[in-house]
Design a protein around this motif. Sequence first.
Motif: not given
Lengths: 254, 222
Positions: B30-33, B39-46
Amino acid sequence: MAVTEAPTKTIKLVITRQDKPDSKPYTETFEIPYRPNMNVISALMEIQRNPVQNDGQSTSPVCWDSNCLEEVCGACSMNINGKPRQACTALVDKLEQPIRLEPMKTFPVVRDLVVNRERMFGALKRVKAWIPIDGTYDLGPGPRMAETKRQWAYELSKCMTCGVCLEACPNVNEKTSFIGPAAISQVRLFNAHPTGEMNKDERLETLMEDGGIEGCGNSQNCVRACPKGIPLTTSIAAINKDTTKQLFKKWLGM
Amino acid sequence: MKGNSYYSRKLHSLLGVIPLSLFILSHALTNFSAAEGGPQGFKDAVAFINGLPIVSVLELVGIFLPLLFHGVYGLYLAYQSNNNLGQFSYGRNWAFTLQRVSGVITFIFVFWHVYQTRFQVFVGNISHDDLGSTMNEIATNPFFFALYVIGVVAAVFHFANGMWAFLVSWGITVGPRAQRISSYVWMVVFVIVTGLFMASLISFRGDEFQEASAALELIRGV
């Protein structure tokens, strides 16, 4: 041989002593004449003959435990230069000086270098490290043991209950009731025997109680310390496997 | 700690793998996203995680309770061992001691990390979308960053070496050869998972996360 020359070479020993089981330990230093091919036992015998410390003060002779003098009885185990081993096979020529002798700290000290290893014999009784064959009638010959199995089982049978593996184990201490590597390996030995196998479950169940096999933390010091080269960590892992199987067998009611 | 210690120890060992090891892997991914998708990739993963069904139950039963038992019982096990590296400085004895040291570090780190992130969401100080900017604030603080690096390395070591020990304790890797190969495998896993976490921790320092952070400050200021 230069018989007329006075012996100049000496051996220095620093020995941790304790007068009574509950008294405070202290150290004493001895300097004894060197002879070729000495071991720690013969050095201790020299001190026994002339119990005088290196500062000239006389003292009581140092007590130690020994029996076979060929590394098969396990009685003379002690910490020699910080490592637990048998005094009989600790050759003075191969030791760094001063030679530091201490009793093993895992066991209660009786006096000086003599310790009480009773907990190990208690452990063997707990796991029933024997093969019950007594009966009221002739049970006849037991099943045969495969030669390949006998060969590795023989290695396990070399255990002399010396206590070195318990001394090396970080999890055998006053805070735990861990039975120690030796008894676990003996369970593997007696469970491997075709007749002993008949009481396999009993031995495994004992190791699945408080102070049983779960106390092992895989530091693997035992296998490095064992003077007989017994594959203790292989035994522990094999018994881990058997106890895991036993656990599921019990749960599933098999 | 009453009752048969065999069962509590086995439970401790099992929980370390299911669910905790699975969790640390999913956390690393998840973090690696953040490193991969910004930021968008991380938001989507969260958002994906929070979109899972019965997510609160999963969090409680799958993470919090196992973590609590594994952590508390683990502290007790660490207390019970007498480390003797001075006398026996063998590789596996080092791993034995480090497993206990890293366990204690991880216990403290996880408490602090959960307080900084999940707890802040729980009490309503931040939303799930702000986690990226929260991490930016943490990662750009050199002191916190250093503590995070220590915490992450300790946690991943504890996971990788713990997996090695699990395989021994359940009788899967029995012989010395199996145990040696297993130790190589878990060493590689340690390096890879640490790398994943480090990559995300470094990318959290990036300006794109900071912008979101500034926007957050702006909203808060209003």
